[in-house]
Design a protein around this motif. Structure first.
Motif, PDB file in Angstrom:
ATOM      1  N   ARG A   1     -11.670  11.444  -6.434  1.00  0.00           N
ATOM      2  CA  ARG A   1     -11.019  10.336  -5.724  1.00  0.00           C
ATOM      3  C   ARG A   1     -12.025   9.238  -5.381  1.00  0.00           C
ATOM      4  O   ARG A   1     -11.740   8.051  -5.548  1.00  0.00           O
ATOM      5  CB  ARG A   1     -10.351  10.845  -4.457  1.00  0.00           C
TER       6      ARG A   1
ATOM      7  N   ARG B   1     -12.731   7.119  -8.421  1.00  0.00           N
ATOM      8  CA  ARG B   1     -11.641   6.184  -8.750  1.00  0.00           C
ATOM      9  C   ARG B   1     -11.643   4.997  -7.793  1.00  0.00           C
ATOM     10  O   ARG B   1     -11.473   3.840  -8.204  1.00  0.00           O
ATOM     11  CB  ARG B   1     -10.290   6.900  -8.692  1.00  0.00           C
ATOM     12  N   LEU B   2     -11.841   5.273  -6.504  1.00  0.00           N
ATOM     13  CA  LEU B   2     -11.883   4.184  -5.531  1.00  0.00           C
ATOM     14  C   LEU B   2     -13.047   3.234  -5.827  1.00  0.00           C
ATOM     15  O   LEU B   2     -12.906   2.013  -5.736  1.00  0.00           O
ATOM     16  CB  LEU B   2     -12.019   4.751  -4.113  1.00  0.00           C
TER      17      LEU B   2
ATOM     18  N   ASP C   1     -12.201   1.084  -8.854  1.00  0.00           N
ATOM     19  CA  ASP C   1     -11.275   0.008  -8.480  1.00  0.00           C
ATOM     20  C   ASP C   1     -11.997  -1.077  -7.693  1.00  0.00           C
ATOM     21  O   ASP C   1     -11.745  -2.268  -7.893  1.00  0.00           O
ATOM     22  CB  ASP C   1     -10.124   0.573  -7.636  1.00  0.00           C
TER      23      ASP C   1
ATOM     24  N   SER D   1     -14.108  -3.197 -10.030  1.00  0.00           N
ATOM     25  CA  SER D   1     -13.222  -4.014 -10.875  1.00  0.00           C
ATOM     26  C   SER D   1     -12.614  -5.154 -10.062  1.00  0.00           C
ATOM     27  O   SER D   1     -12.494  -6.292 -10.558  1.00  0.00           O
ATOM     28  CB  SER D   1     -12.103  -3.149 -11.461  1.00  0.00           C
ATOM     29  N   ASN D   2     -12.224  -4.863  -8.824  1.00  0.00           N
ATOM     30  CA  ASN D   2     -11.669  -5.917  -7.964  1.00  0.00           C
ATOM     31  C   ASN D   2     -12.700  -7.022  -7.723  1.00  0.00           C
ATOM     32  O   ASN D   2     -12.380  -8.220  -7.770  1.00  0.00           O
ATOM     33  CB  ASN D   2     -11.242  -5.333  -6.620  1.00  0.00           C
TER      34      ASN D   2
ATOM     35  N   ILE E   1     -15.223  -7.828  -9.596  1.00  0.00           N
ATOM     36  CA  ILE E   1     -15.425  -8.575 -10.840  1.00  0.00           C
ATOM     37  C   ILE E   1     -14.304  -9.589 -11.029  1.00  0.00           C
ATOM     38  O   ILE E   1     -14.540 -10.743 -11.409  1.00  0.00           O
ATOM     39  CB  ILE E   1     -15.521  -7.603 -12.038  1.00  0.00           C
ATOM     40  N   ASP E   2     -13.080  -9.190 -10.759  1.00  0.00           N
ATOM     41  CA  ASP E   2     -11.951 -10.117 -10.913  1.00  0.00           C
ATOM     42  C   ASP E   2     -12.056 -11.286  -9.923  1.00  0.00           C
ATOM     43  O   ASP E   2     -11.765 -12.428 -10.277  1.00  0.00           O
ATOM     44  CB  ASP E   2     -10.626  -9.366 -10.711  1.00  0.00           C
ATOM     45  N   ARG E   3     -12.448 -10.993  -8.695  1.00  0.00           N
ATOM     46  CA  ARG E   3     -12.607 -12.078  -7.709  1.00  0.00           C
ATOM     47  C   ARG E   3     -13.714 -13.029  -8.135  1.00  0.00           C
ATOM     48  O   ARG E   3     -13.559 -14.250  -8.068  1.00  0.00           O
ATOM     49  CB  ARG E   3     -12.938 -11.480  -6.335  1.00  0.00           C
TER      50      ARG E   3
ATOM     51  N   LEU F   1     -11.905  -0.968   3.223  1.00  0.00           N
ATOM     52  CA  LEU F   1     -11.370   0.324   2.758  1.00  0.00           C
ATOM     53  C   LEU F   1     -12.480   1.198   2.188  1.00  0.00           C
ATOM     54  O   LEU F   1     -12.607   2.382   2.529  1.00  0.00           O
ATOM     55  CB  LEU F   1     -10.298   0.074   1.688  1.00  0.00           C
TER      56      LEU F   1
ATOM     57  N   GLU G   1      -3.755  11.482  -8.211  1.00  0.00           N
ATOM     58  CA  GLU G   1      -4.936  10.740  -8.647  1.00  0.00           C
ATOM     59  C   GLU G   1      -4.766  10.213 -10.075  1.00  0.00           C
ATOM     60  O   GLU G   1      -5.119   9.077 -10.377  1.00  0.00           O
ATOM     61  CB  GLU G   1      -6.172  11.649  -8.579  1.00  0.00           C
TER      62      GLU G   1
ATOM     63  N   GLU H   1      -6.949  -5.484  -7.339  1.00  0.00           N
ATOM     64  CA  GLU H   1      -6.869  -6.943  -7.407  1.00  0.00           C
ATOM     65  C   GLU H   1      -7.137  -7.351  -8.854  1.00  0.00           C
ATOM     66  O   GLU H   1      -8.078  -6.843  -9.469  1.00  0.00           O
ATOM     67  CB  GLU H   1      -7.909  -7.586  -6.483  1.00  0.00           C
TER      68      GLU H   1
END
Lengths: 123, 192
Positions: free
Chosen positions: A32, A35-36, A39, A42-43, A45-47, A68, B58, B176
């Protein structure tokens, strides 16, 4: 006699199984966390990909994990690096955190952005 | 000598059975071992069920995050609805070539439906835990954020809605994605 043998065997099985169960629960938590972290990077990088090229370097110095991730992953640190590449700019982000006390884990993702002279594509 | 041999034989003949006390001791020991074994098997089965539910959530979260990010990246425009009705779309994405994608929510399941004009091309379901809280926001015109979380666990017994929700695996997902990001190199000319 038979009861004593059975009890000893059962105790042995318990002793053997307990570390496995603990290790398994740690493995699930690590899955977990990974995965967090994936994410989160990736978030970020997108911003960053939406920023104008001249603001990228400044934004990289102010990078920090979201609330988070700071709450979920102990000791989380987000670092970025921007390099020139033949097709534009290479942006690499690394998120590192303490998986267990004394053992650090990290996730590294890289993307390529258009050169600074190329305007960002807007929807 | 003959008398001692006779006494020994008669003693052996008497020990061919077990006394009531010995029988009770063995039965008590067997009961203890069986109780411990049953508790161990129960805990292992419970741990197995929880682990399987955890892995399912998951895997679904990862699949949803990848699909959502990929879809938003290749879309040319996005329309988000803050508080959609059950079964209606909370996100609509316009894709190149006239295709359209909709993300819908029905309790604990999120559906991804691809349209070509008015024709439904494909439908994919992401089953998460019932009672999840979903939020879709546009932090900027080009940045879509999807957040899924589980409500805080009920502490008081009267707050418990159903056993299935109490047993549910908590979901944590925040994605996002930038709209039309796949086209970021479309204006770059190749250098000879």
């Amino acid at each position: 006699m038979e009861a004593i043998v059975a009890f000893v065997l059962l105790s042995g099985a318990l002793t053997f199984a307990t570390p496995l169960i603990i290790q398994h629960s740690r493995l699930l938590k690590a899955q977990r966390d990974y995965r967090l972290a994936l994410d989160e990077v990736s978030n970020a990088i997108d911003r960053l990909s939406l920023l104008p090229a001249d603001e990228l370097s400044g934004a990289l110095t102010k990078l920090k994990p979201s609330e988070l991730i700071a709450a979920k992953l102990p000791g989380a640190e987000l670092q970025g690096e921007l390099d020139d590449a033949d097709i534009g700019q290479r942006l690499a982000l690394r998120l590192s955190w303490q998986q267990l006390p004394g053992s650090s884990t990290s996730v590294l993702l890289a993307t390529w952005l258009p050169p600074a002279s190329q305007p960002r594509v807007e929807p | 000598m003959t008398v001692a041999l006779k006494q020994h034989r008669s003693h052996r003949a008497a020990r061919q059975g077990v006394s009531l006390v010995e029988l009770l001791i063995v039965m008590s020991a067997a009961t203890v071992i069986l109780t411990i074994s049953a508790a161990l098997v129960h805990r292992i089965m419970l741990a197995h069920s929880k682990a399987r539910a955890f892995v399912d959530v998951e895997r679904t979260s990862l699949r949803l995050a990848n699909a959502f990010r990929s879809d938003v990246h290749q879309s040319i425009s996005a329309t988000a609805t803050d508080k959609p009705l059950a079964g209606t779309a909370f996100l609509q994405l316009e894709l190149p070539a006239g295709q359209r994608l909709e993300y819908r929510r029905e309790d604990g399941t999120i559906s991804r439906v691809l349209f070509d004009g008015e024709r439904t091309v494909s439908r994919e379901a992401f089953s998460l835990t019932p009672g999840i809280e979903l939020a879709i926001t546009k932090d900027s015109p080009s940045l879509i954020a999807l957040s899924i979380s589980s409500p805080p666990a009920a502490t008081a017994p009267e707050d418990r809605v159903s056993p299935s929700i109490n047993y549910a695996v908590p979901v944590t997902l925040h994605v996002e994605a930038a709209v039309n990001r796949d086209q970021r190199f479309s204006g770059v000319r190749a250098t000879p």
